[in-house]
Design an enzyme around this catalytic site. Sequence first.
Site, mmCIF file in Angstrom:
data_model
loop_
_atom_site.group_PDB
_atom_site.id
_atom_site.type_symbol
_atom_site.label_atom_id
_atom_site.label_comp_id
_atom_site.label_asym_id
_atom_site.label_seq_id
_atom_site.Cartn_x
_atom_site.Cartn_y
_atom_site.Cartn_z
ATOM 1 N N CYS A 108 0.853 -1.202 0.000
ATOM 2 C CA CYS A 108 0.000 0.000 0.000
ATOM 3 C C CYS A 108 0.888 1.252 0.000
ATOM 4 O O CYS A 108 1.657 1.464 0.945
ATOM 5 C CB CYS A 108 -0.914 -0.009 1.216
ATOM 6 S SG CYS A 108 -1.705 -1.608 1.502
ATOM 7 N N CYS B 12 1.335 3.573 3.123
ATOM 8 C CA CYS B 12 1.436 3.033 4.484
ATOM 9 C C CYS B 12 2.867 2.947 5.018
ATOM 10 O O CYS B 12 3.734 2.296 4.429
ATOM 11 C CB CYS B 12 0.784 1.660 4.553
ATOM 12 S SG CYS B 12 0.742 1.052 6.262
ATOM 13 N N CYS C 126 -9.864 -0.435 19.161
ATOM 14 C CA CYS C 126 -9.590 -1.043 17.854
ATOM 15 C C CYS C 126 -8.152 -1.534 17.785
ATOM 16 O O CYS C 126 -7.211 -0.750 17.983
ATOM 17 C CB CYS C 126 -9.853 -0.015 16.758
ATOM 18 S SG CYS C 126 -9.517 -0.662 15.114
ATOM 19 N N CYS D 237 -13.061 -3.746 18.175
ATOM 20 C CA CYS D 237 -12.864 -3.657 16.728
ATOM 21 C C CYS D 237 -11.473 -4.203 16.427
ATOM 22 O O CYS D 237 -10.565 -4.078 17.259
ATOM 23 C CB CYS D 237 -12.967 -2.203 16.275
ATOM 24 S SG CYS D 237 -12.668 -1.984 14.501
ATOM 25 N N ARG E 185 -16.463 8.612 10.424
ATOM 26 C CA ARG E 185 -15.336 8.959 11.314
ATOM 27 C C ARG E 185 -14.342 9.882 10.626
ATOM 28 O O ARG E 185 -13.814 9.559 9.558
ATOM 29 C CB ARG E 185 -14.614 7.697 11.810
ATOM 30 C CG ARG E 185 -13.489 8.051 12.795
ATOM 31 C CD ARG E 185 -12.849 6.830 13.453
ATOM 32 N NE ARG E 185 -13.863 5.997 14.054
ATOM 33 C CZ ARG E 185 -14.041 4.705 13.784
ATOM 34 N NH1 ARG E 185 -13.239 4.096 12.942
ATOM 35 N NH2 ARG E 185 -14.985 4.026 14.369
HETATM 36 N N1 SAM Z 1 -3.331 -4.160 7.580
HETATM 37 C C1 SAM Z 1 -4.696 -3.949 7.766
HETATM 38 C C2 SAM Z 1 -5.385 -3.405 6.539
HETATM 39 O O1 SAM Z 1 -4.759 -2.844 5.686
HETATM 40 O O2 SAM Z 1 -6.603 -3.538 6.473
HETATM 41 C C3 SAM Z 1 -5.027 -3.052 8.938
HETATM 42 C C4 SAM Z 1 -4.206 -1.846 9.223
HETATM 43 S S1 SAM Z 1 -4.189 -0.578 7.981
HETATM 44 C C5 SAM Z 1 -2.973 0.495 8.657
HETATM 45 C C6 SAM Z 1 -5.747 0.251 8.209
HETATM 46 C C7 SAM Z 1 -6.052 1.453 7.366
HETATM 47 O O3 SAM Z 1 -5.278 2.562 7.778
HETATM 48 C C8 SAM Z 1 -5.762 1.371 5.896
HETATM 49 O O4 SAM Z 1 -6.736 0.666 5.199
HETATM 50 C C9 SAM Z 1 -5.763 2.829 5.490
HETATM 51 O O5 SAM Z 1 -7.059 3.234 5.128
HETATM 52 C C10 SAM Z 1 -5.331 3.533 6.769
HETATM 53 N N2 SAM Z 1 -4.006 4.136 6.608
HETATM 54 C C11 SAM Z 1 -2.814 3.507 6.597
HETATM 55 N N3 SAM Z 1 -1.810 4.370 6.397
HETATM 56 C C12 SAM Z 1 -2.377 5.597 6.292
HETATM 57 C C13 SAM Z 1 -1.853 6.900 6.057
HETATM 58 N N4 SAM Z 1 -0.562 7.119 5.896
HETATM 59 N N5 SAM Z 1 -2.720 7.932 6.011
HETATM 60 C C14 SAM Z 1 -4.049 7.721 6.165
HETATM 61 N N6 SAM Z 1 -4.592 6.506 6.373
HETATM 62 C C15 SAM Z 1 -3.770 5.455 6.429
HETATM 63 C C1 DTB Z 2 -8.752 3.652 9.622
HETATM 64 O O1 DTB Z 2 -9.527 3.863 8.675
HETATM 65 N N1 DTB Z 2 -7.767 4.469 9.979
HETATM 66 C C2 DTB Z 2 -7.024 3.913 11.092
HETATM 67 C C3 DTB Z 2 -7.815 2.610 11.405
HETATM 68 N N2 DTB Z 2 -8.793 2.576 10.378
HETATM 69 C C4 DTB Z 2 -7.112 1.343 11.560
HETATM 70 C C5 DTB Z 2 -5.588 3.768 10.817
HETATM 71 C C6 DTB Z 2 -4.897 5.054 10.439
HETATM 72 C C7 DTB Z 2 -3.439 4.779 10.295
HETATM 73 C C8 DTB Z 2 -2.640 5.993 10.044
HETATM 74 C C9 DTB Z 2 -1.198 5.712 9.866
HETATM 75 C C10 DTB Z 2 -0.504 5.134 11.067
HETATM 76 O O2 DTB Z 2 -0.707 5.637 12.207
HETATM 77 O O3 DTB Z 2 0.296 4.205 10.893
HETATM 78 FE FE1 SF4 Z 3 -1.412 -2.078 3.678
HETATM 79 FE FE2 SF4 Z 3 -0.301 -0.980 5.818
HETATM 80 FE FE3 SF4 Z 3 -2.487 -2.511 6.142
HETATM 81 FE FE4 SF4 Z 3 -0.152 -3.600 5.492
HETATM 82 S S1 SF4 Z 3 -0.637 -2.512 7.401
HETATM 83 S S2 SF4 Z 3 -2.143 -4.030 4.529
HETATM 84 S S3 SF4 Z 3 0.790 -2.068 4.171
HETATM 85 S S4 SF4 Z 3 -2.367 -0.566 5.050
#
Ligand code: SAM
Ligand code: DTB
Ligand code: SF4
Length: 347
Positions: free
Chosen positions: A90, A93, A130, A160, A292
Amino acid sequence: MDSGSIPNARPDQSEGAPASHPAGPASSDRRAADGLRHDWGLAEIEALFALPFNDLLYRAAGVHRSHFDPNRIQISRLLSIKTGKCPEDCKYCPQSAHYDTGVGKEELMEVEAVLEAARAARDSGASRFCMGAAWKSPGKDFDVVLRMVEGVKALGLETCATLGMLNARQAEQLKSAGLDYYNHNIDTSPEHYDSIITTRTFDDRLQTLDHVREAGLKVCCGGIVGLGETRDDRARMLQTLANMERHPESVPINLLIKAPGTPLENAPEVDPFDFVRTIAVARILMPASHVRLSAGRQAMSDETQALCFLAGANSVFCGERLLTTANPSPDTDRSLFGRLGLKPEGA
Ligand code: SAM
Ligand code: DTB
Ligand code: SF4
């Protein structure tokens, strides 16, 4: 009353947006058994985005008031129970193993340490806890996560989790352990998806969401604004959510946090008004869901956040950290919510 395209009309006070979309009349026969629409056309959604800002906010605020107390917000707390080195790519991320972001790999936390964090979250006013894991999907440690869910539930919190892709059995096991919500975002439009993530498909995402629903879990599903997407992509993302058989109970709208080392670290700035518009359209399309104001509050002015609440956002993450990045401090939030007269749900 159909406030239609009359700019000064009173916001619809009946069943939310259905009677008030700008692209043609909506009749009650377009509503599903839950009284909400699930048949939004792209042109209608684009027309909402194109409304003058004041008209859009007035309408969204009306929909909000017809389904919720506009001065209450639901408060969730996030905890990263397993951080870093995620195999997915992603582009936004900081936890992806594909980029050098400075986020180290940590093993899955101990159950007791998670419960301690959950107690502290409960004592500071959160109603939902969560747990997030940087996994493609749960593996050998899944039983430990089930024990975490059981323990957090026993503390009287809503639970969650966001653990990546699930199969049907894993979703059922989470439900049996006491999980209330599963967070699994679609993140962007189907059309933009492949330019953001290549290690899974949009359909993979939808399949997990199906398992989550079939297991009887509530769905937390939203996306990110700021991934270089167009307004049309934002409309298509919200269309996907709003036309699901049941609307996600929770719709997180994240503003991209530009994490150093990720491919999107220099993504173009989002006009704050466009972010607020996305919140407003989400509120109109999904009148009964919690929307949210999710990641990105740290970089937002108080005034932008206030506009988001006016546009219908009624949930936030509180606490110093999201998963790996900073969030406004509890003192900052207490002050902001106090100045706005916002109170936590259930308090
Ligand atoms: N790995 C799991 C997944 O991807 O579903 C759960 C954790 S992931 C960090 C959850 C969500 O955080 C992602 O789907 C994304 O929408 C959000 N997210 C991750 N990095 C972000 C960023 N830099 N800015 C905003 N939202 C972010
Ligand atoms: C969502 O939509 N945003 C949250 C939660 N679901 C899991 C995560 C935001 C992550 C932002 C980047 C970080 O802190 O790593
Ligand atoms: Fe994608 Fe980050 Fe979730 Fe991994 S933790 S699936 S890299 S959003």
